[in-house]
Write a protein that holds these residues in place. Structure first.
Motif, PDB file in Angstrom:
ATOM      1  N   GLU A 654       0.834  -1.205   0.000  1.00 46.64           N
ATOM      2  CA  GLU A 654       0.000   0.000   0.000  1.00 46.64           C
ATOM      3  C   GLU A 654       0.875   1.264   0.000  1.00 46.64           C
ATOM      4  O   GLU A 654       0.582   2.246  -0.684  1.00 46.64           O
ATOM      5  N   ILE A 655       1.948   1.216   0.768  1.00 45.76           N
ATOM      6  CA  ILE A 655       2.837   2.371   0.861  1.00 45.76           C
ATOM      7  C   ILE A 655       3.510   2.669  -0.471  1.00 45.76           C
ATOM      8  O   ILE A 655       3.685   3.830  -0.866  1.00 45.76           O
ATOM      9  N   ASP A 782       5.901   9.257   1.246  1.00 45.30           N
ATOM     10  CA  ASP A 782       5.167   7.986   1.246  1.00 45.30           C
ATOM     11  C   ASP A 782       3.951   8.075   2.155  1.00 45.30           C
ATOM     12  O   ASP A 782       2.870   7.554   1.826  1.00 45.30           O
ATOM     13  N   VAL A 786       0.063   7.446   0.862  1.00 43.61           N
ATOM     14  CA  VAL A 786      -0.732   6.313   1.323  1.00 43.61           C
ATOM     15  C   VAL A 786      -1.915   6.763   2.181  1.00 43.61           C
ATOM     16  O   VAL A 786      -2.971   6.114   2.195  1.00 43.61           O
TER      17      VAL A 786
END
Length: 813
Positions: A654-655, A782, A786
């Protein structure tokens, strides 16, 4: 790279099983003397028609080790044998073909057994193992009835005879009336049955002597009565004679310390033979031998009117007659343990007959030392070995009165009973069919020579499996090494420590004066869901074939890796469901990853979250390798599974999505760093899980990594190496803090019923630590991506009670 949306194990698993076999992926190379050999004394399962759940459970655990060692660069010798001689096979063939061995000429029955094994049973059996993904070299195989094994088994007997270890004696032997054969101590198991203590009147002149017994049917075989020499109640009876009820013959009354004053009435009858103590008394006092029970389990002519009755029938009739004659004064219901044949559950009897034995009771002290030479996994299983050795009462009876099996290489002179042995160069032989090596008896010159009809017990052959395997490579370069060194591993169930493991240790030391292997790997049992032993009679059998069809072979193997070594496991179908979910998730996460690796090129790791996961990955590699080296397979499986779900899938993928999709915004270096990390991490996860789930890992590996690594299979690729240079504690602190923030924001959105995709205008982080902002800045971009946050702001706050990096988070929509 466009991959199918779904992984179909019913298509993929047979495909890879065929590929592995056609490409000799699991081949042991007998010409290779450079690579380190890792040899496994694989258990040859009894050919019972098909693999059962216990096989699937134990052999999967064994295979985890074999696959790991192969990836570590070893030349792995994992043969496949089947145990298909002796009583189990004879019983199976009789049932399958609806015949009785005794109704056919022996040669015809043996031919029927061999043909059924070859054409019907072994192919199905072998296919079951292949469907489970067991990585044996199926070209290195044996059956314990083939000529190769017969020769080795017969040679072992001849050598033991020359050592004065094998001997033939007419003596009481434990006997199964149903199977009509002698059995060894190791083949007996205790069974609780309901019975009664019967107080019976023996007569000494006009006086009554009350003796308690559970086996009144042995009265016609009574040869003496014993009391303890210090028992004042009976001292005056020493030397007198007592009349046996119903049968009206007299027996002497004698003192002996083995009589238990606390049991029954404290005075006991000795019958030939009711138990081991009867045998000892008969020898010690030179008593006559009377046979009340024939080999067929029926009463003999000695029993008079009870002749030809089955034992239980005779017991009832005799008790009734004792009552009618007022010779039964009391009866007490009890439940007690009796010895039964583990194959059929029949109560054993002691029958006086000629049998072959291996002398080893004199070696009990050495046997304990031999057990100490081995590495036991788990260590407490050695207690079972020690308890067995300490409890040994008899030498090993190895002769069986059956029709199918390996013959003794022996003939006899009919006139003087001289033993005539086969010559080594003639092995294997069948004395019922082959001529003796001499025309005349060397002792008395008689020409009346007959062949032995008994069969060597199957465990006496199975206990030679290390030799059976080594001798397959007699003319190969690896032979000298194999022949002069113990094998590396004996994997097996805890239930046959006293059968297979113990006897293999004994034979290895008797023949070669060395331990058979370095390590013992003892697996537990697969029980039914309620924790009960599976059995056909209970109707609680769960067949692995059905579970493979319902889920997959990988799911079944996944389940087998879910418990600690040696642990009995109640069948957990939920673990198969979990295994199938893992397989599907691995496929889906790999589809995403490989899609973003099409233009992958080796790059430098730039981003903190990349260094975070790679640092944690190194620790996983180190831990997994150490645990595999110590046969703790369950830990690498559990830890890798946890890493895959919680770190790789839930967080890292996901990141990293923003950097993979939006390189125009984030920059090519950020994307390249993500690709390098994705490549290393996914490949390592595949390799760490390859021993457990070989099919799905092979499928993904072949789609992309096989070409990159120039390997034909993930299973002969290199095991991941721990890289100290990738350990980054600072990145781990930053990454863990970032994950905590991500989880907090996700929880906030969930509590507020806000979509995770909805953008927040700002995220406010509060901490009094001076380096907090620097850490967050290293993962700022990041985090913003996210969490769908436009800005991340900081507010310092002083608090003496605050822990380092404790964070208060504020949100603004």
């Amino acid at each position: 790279m466009e991959l199918p949306k779904r992984y179909e194990p019913k298509e993929a698993e047979p495909k890879w099983q065929k590929y592995w076999e056609e490409n000799n992926i699991y081949r042991f190379d007998p010409e290779d003397t450079q690579r380190k050999i890792y040899s496994i004394d694989t258990p040859p399962p009894t050919v019972s028609g098909k693999m059962h759940m216990g096989h699937a459970f134990g052999n999967s655990q064994q295979d985890f080790i074999a696959r790991y060692k192969r990836m570590k660069g070893h030349n792995v010798l994992q043969p496949f044998g089947t145990d298909d001689n002796g009583l189990p096979t004879q019983t199976l063939i009789q049932k399958l073909k609806n015949v009785r061995a005794q109704d056919l000429p022996r040669t015809e029955f043996v031919k029927l057994c061999l043909e059924t094994l070859e054409k019907e049973l072994r192919p199905v059996y072998l296919n079951d193992w292949k469907k489970l993904g067991i990585s044996c070299d199926f070209n290195v195989s044996y059956t314990t009835i083939n000529e190769h094994c017969q020769k080795i088994s017969q040679k072992s007997f001849l050598e033991l005879y020359e050592m004065s270890r094998a001997y033939r004696k007419e003596a009481p032997a434990t006997w199964c009336p149903k199977c009509q054969t002698a059995i060894a101590q190791v083949e007996m198991e205790d069974k609780e049955i309901e019975s009664s203590f019967n107080d019976i009147i023996f007569k000494i002149g006009d006086k009554d002597l009350i003796i308690a017994t559970t086996r009144p049917e042995l009265l016609p075989a009574c040869v003496a009565i014993f009391f303890h020499p210090e028992d004042q109640r009976y001292k005056e009876l020493e030397g007198k004679m007592a009349k046996v009820p119903l049968f009206d013959f007299e027996v002497p009354i004698l003192p002996d310390e083995r009589a238990n004053p606390e049991k029954g009435t404290g005075i006991v009858m000795c019958c030939t033979f009711g138990d081991q103590t009867d045998i000892e008394w008969q020898k010690a006092h030179n008593l006559p031998i009377k046979t009340a029970i024939n080999k067929n389990g029926k009463m003999s002519s000695l029993a008079g009117k009870y002749e030809n009755m089955k034992v239980n029938e005779a017991r009832k009739e005799i008790i009734e007659d004792l009552k009618n004659n007022k010779l039964l004064v009391n009866q007490k219901s009890i439940t007690h343990a009796v010895n039964t044949h583990e194959r059929c559950g029949t109560e054993i009897e002691f029958v006086h007959s000629k049998q072959w034995f291996i002398k080893y009771l004199d070696l009990k002290e050495e046997m304990i030392k031999w057990g100490e030479e081995l590495n036991w996994y788990p260590s407490h299983m050695k207690n079972r070995y020690d308890n067995w050795v300490n409890g040994l009462q008899w030498d090993w009876c190895i002769s069986r009165q059956i029709y199918f099996g390996i013959p003794f290489p022996v003939w006899y002179c009919q006139d003087c009973d001289e033993v005539i042995l086969a010559k080594l160069n003639d092995l294997p032989v069948d004395p019922k069919e082959d001529r003796a090596p001499v025309d005349k008896c060397p002792n008395c010159e008689s020409t009346k020579i007959v062949g032995e009809t008994d069969i060597i017990n199957t465990w006496a052959t199975s206990s030679l499996t290390p030799t059976i395997v080594k001798e397959l490579f007699k003319d190969k370069p690896v032979y000298d090494y194999l022949n002069n060194n113990p094998m590396n591993l004996r994997p097996q169930g805890h239930d046959i420590i006293s059968f297979w493991l113990f006897n293999t240790v004994v034979k290895s030391h008797l023949h070669f004066q060395m331990k058979p292997w370095h390590n013992c790997f003892i697996n537990g049992w697969m029980l039914d869901p309620k924790g009960k032993k599976m059995s056909k009679s209970k109707g609680n059998i769960i067949e692995p074939q059905g579970m493979i069809q319902k889920y997959s072979a990988d799911a079944l193997r996944f389940m087998s890796g879910s418990c600690t070594i040696g642990e009995d496991l109640p069948f957990p179908e939920k673990d198969l469901v979990t295994g199938q979910k893992f397989v599907n998730k691995l496929w889906n996460s790999s589809r995403f990853s490989l899609m973003h690796l099409e233009d992958y090129k080796k790059s430098e790791i730039k981003e903190t979250f990349d260094r975070w996961i790679l640092s944690k990955l190194q620790k996983l590699i180190e831990s997994s390798t150490e645990n595999f080296e110590n046969y703790r397979f369950f830990k690498p499986k559990a830890e890798t599974e946890k890493f895959f779900w919680q770190i790789f899938c839930d967080q890292y993928l996901e990141i990293v999505k923003d950097r993979l999709y939006n390189s125009d915004v984030r920059g090519e270096e950020a994307r390249d760093s993500a690709q390098e990390t994705l490549y290393k991490t996914l490949l390592t996860i595949l390799k760490l899980m390859a021993p457990f789930t070989p099919h799905i890992t092979e499928e993904i590996y072949q789609l992309y990594f096989a070409e990159k690594e120039n390997k034909n299979s993930i299973h002969i690729s290199e095991w991941p190496e721990y890289d100290q240079s990738l350990i980054d504690e600072k990145a781990e602190i930053a990454g863990d803090l970032g994950v905590d923030i991500i989880n907090a924001v996700r929880k906030y959105k969930s509590d507020k019923q806000v979509s995770l995709k909805e953008e927040l205008s700002e995220l406010i982080l509060v901490s009094e630590e001076t380096d907090f902002q620097e850490i967050i800045n290293s993962i700022r971009e990041d985090l913003k991506a996210v969490l769908k946050v436009k800005e991340i702001k900081f507010i310092g706050e002083t608090s003496s009670e605050s822990e380092k990096f404790s964070v208060k988070i504020g949100f603004k929509q």
